[in-house]
Design an enzyme around this catalytic site. Structure first.
Site, PDB file in Angstrom:
ATOM      1  N   SER B 154      56.522 119.598  67.926  1.00 35.51           N
ATOM      2  CA  SER B 154      55.479 120.125  66.908  1.00 35.51           C
ATOM      3  C   SER B 154      54.821 120.983  67.267  1.00 35.51           C
ATOM      4  O   SER B 154      55.771 122.582  67.369  1.00 35.51           O
ATOM      5  CB  SER B 154      54.446 119.043  67.449  1.00 35.51           C
ATOM      6  N   ASP B 319      58.986 111.598  59.596  1.00 36.94           N
ATOM      7  CA  ASP B 319      57.683 112.073  59.817  1.00 36.94           C
ATOM      8  C   ASP B 319      57.127 112.925  58.902  1.00 36.94           C
ATOM      9  O   ASP B 319      57.787 113.658  57.781  1.00 36.94           O
ATOM     10  CB  ASP B 319      58.798 114.298  61.149  1.00 36.94           C
ATOM     11  N   HIS B 352      55.996 111.225  63.417  1.00 39.86           N
ATOM     12  CA  HIS B 352      56.182 112.492  64.328  1.00 39.86           C
ATOM     13  C   HIS B 352      55.994 112.128  65.228  1.00 39.86           C
ATOM     14  O   HIS B 352      57.138 113.431  66.183  1.00 39.86           O
ATOM     15  CB  HIS B 352      54.573 113.681  63.895  1.00 39.86           C
TER      16      HIS B 352
END
Lengths: 198, 375
Positions: B154, B319, B352
């Site tokens: 991320s 995601d 995610h």
């Protein structure tokens, strides 16, 4: 897709490439061809859909991109590669014309190898009422990943229709020996080097 | 927590820098500190160091546990340890809390030397590039000229990408996981709603809530609830909660009725209990500003052209915050430049958050990639 240990077509393919050139291998499996080409001084990238093969290619130190070829080669630039290779995979793809066009968009030239359905043993099998099973068509009809069945003549006719130029052609028998006479009858695996016409 | 594959008890360290750090915002931090942890042993050539960058709410405690708090296990302990994908038998691993954080590094709760009060809202907005420069000073202090790899998921993956661009000679490999080359308008929109929840909380006091002896927990809670939705997938929420109701649920009212409501409120409360609202604002702003291609005419390939690193890019199928297509933008730019890159798209139900989960394919790909790195 299985990748038999013996890949005589790799020698043919490697023979058409020079050190320093850039190669994109579509359906690269565990990266066998790209490893061979890297040892000869070429730079390669592979596309592979199967997670097990992607993992093996990473283990082999290959540049591998997990992607489904049926989605085309969107995202790759025109003329990004000297060669784009599709070995023993065209017969497994639905979007035949699209992938051929895409290969010759992103590559200066392309190499395509495929099992020749008109190989005499395959013809014999069909004459005897059965679908062929051989070294280059090693599947039963009910478990084959192949969805397109075509011959060398069929492929050459499609190339002509699409304005694709055939620059080289090598044909192998089931043992991997080069065939020169009656290739569409005696050849089990065909390897073509193709380019854009005009 | 004597897990077989854990790095075991770990101790955070603190390092102070007297040399000011110039920031993208135009100002500089005159005196600043970083809190970090290390696992494994740095080899004599100092060539086996891996930097792990954290995401929005992460920190330096990446693996192992604390002797006085054995339940406090590092946030990526399933990835890092002896025999794990980031193998501490082979690599020297560094986790660091970024500037602006709330886990010990210089941040909004630190005393501003100019006022003698906590920085609060006056803490400068820091960018991913600023973090890379700060992390580079830490590398200098540890004697590490070049990282064997910089790894992150991320916002952490964005730092790995920025490292490869900003300091190309100091990164041999970049593992960019569940990231994107920049945020979309939708991503920024979610971040701004989260910020508005904090900024409009009466307890926020313009970011100077410390001196009022209070915290904007309501705003922070809402921000986290919203953020948490974007970390999960629709499929996973359906499987885990569906339309299930609490056993004691009322009806035709506004209490906690559906399980998903209960779950989100619990997550929000838990987070608001310990996280710093100013840090949340800063982290989301760093995400919004992240756009390494912008100085290169919005051409990501041009930005990446100077990178010398090999790349492993990883995305997760469900995601939707930073979808596989966003990772492919990075991959395509690298391929355009004929750079070394591999890419795996992990089939995962976890959205995610997939990058934090233990998944055999994901972990073996990371392990295989790192095994090929020479030290």
């Amino acid at each position: 897709m299985t990748h038999p240990l013996k890949r005589p077509d790799f020698d043919v393919i490697a023979g058409w490439m020079k050190p320093g050139e850039r190669v994109l291998d579509l359906g690269c499996g565990e990266g066998e061809l790209l490893m061979l080409l890297a040892a000869r001084g070429l730079r390669g990238w592979g596309i592979e859909r199967d997670p097990g093969h992607v993992l093996a290619a990473v283990e082999n130190g290959i540049n591998v991109i997990q992607s489904n070829l049926e989605a085309g080669l969107a995202g790759f630039e025109d003329d990004a590669f000297d060669h784009v290779v599709l070995s023993r995979t065209l017969q497994t793809m639905r979007h035949t014309q699209q992938i051929l066009a895409e290969m010759l968009r992103v590559g200066r030239e392309a190499v395509v190898s495929f099992p020749n359905f008109a190989y005499w043993k395959n013809r014999m099998a069909v004459l005897n009422g059965r679908m062929p099973v051989s070294e280059d068509l090693p599947y039963q009809w009910y478990d084959t990943p192949n969805v397109r069945f075509f011959t060398m003549l069929d492929f050459e006719s499609l190339c002509a229709e699409m304005g694709i130029v055939i620059r080289d052609r090598q044909v192998l028998d089931e043992r991997g020996a080069l065939i020169t006479e009656e290739p569409n009858f005696l050849g089990s695996l065909a390897v073509y080097r193709i380019g854009r016409g005009g | 927590m004597a897990e077989r594959l854990s790095v075991g008890p770990v101790t955070p360290r603190r390092i102070a820098f007297a040399e000011p750090l110039p920031l993208a915002a135009g100002t500089a931090l005159p005196h600043w500190e970083l809190v970090y942890e290390t696992y494994g042993t740095l080899n004599a050539a100092k060539s086996n160091a891996i930097l792990v960058c954290h995401a929005l709410s992460g920190h330096h405690h990446v693996a192992g546990w604390y002797a006085d708090a054995p339940q406090n296990v590092g946030w990526w302990d399933n990835m890092i340890g002896p025999g794990k994908p980031i193998d501490t038998d082979r690599f020297f691993v560094v986790g660091v809390n970024n500037l602006g954080g709330c886990h010990g590094s210089t941040g909004p709760a630190t005393t501003n030397p100019a006022t003698g009060q906590p920085w609060g809202a006056d803490f400068p907005v820091v960018t991913v590039s600023d973090w890379v420069q700060a992390q580079a000073r830490l590398a200098d202090a540890l004697g590490i000229d070049a990282w064997a790899a910089v790894v992150g998921g991320s916002l952490g993956g964005m730092q790995a990408l920025q490292w490869a661009i900003d300091l190309p000679s100091r990164v041999r490999h970049a593992l960019v996981i569940a990231a994107a080359p920049k945020l979309t308008a939708e991503n920024i929109a979610f971040n701004d709603v989260a910020r508005q929840a904090i900024l409009t909380d009466p307890e926020f006091h313009g970011g100077h809530f410390y001196r009022h002896g209070t915290r904007p927990t309501r705003g922070l809670r809402l921000a986290r609830m919203l953020g948490h939705i974007t970390y999960l997938s629709d499929d996973q929420m359906a499987a885990k909660f569906g339309r299930k109701r609490r056993p004691d649920a009322g009806s035709y009212g506004f209490g906690v009725e559906f399980e998903i409501e209960s779950y989100l409120r619990y997550q929000g409360d838990k987070f608001a209990g310990w996280f710093d609202a100013n840090t949340y604002l800063l982290m989301t702003k760093a995400l919004d500003y992240f756009d390494p291609a912008q100085p290169y005419g919005d051409d990501l390939a041009a930005a990446l052209a100077q990178a010398r690193a090999g790349f492993l890019v990883v995305s997760f199928s469900t995601d939707w915050r930073f979808s596989p297509a966003r990772s492919r933008e990075i991959v395509n730019a690298l391929v355009k430049n004929h750079q070394q890159v591999s890419y795996a798209e992990i089939a995962s139900p976890h959205g995610h958050d997939g990058f934090l989960m233990e998944d055999p394919y994901y972990h073996t790909v990371v392990a295989a990639y790192l095994r090929n790195i020479t030290t």
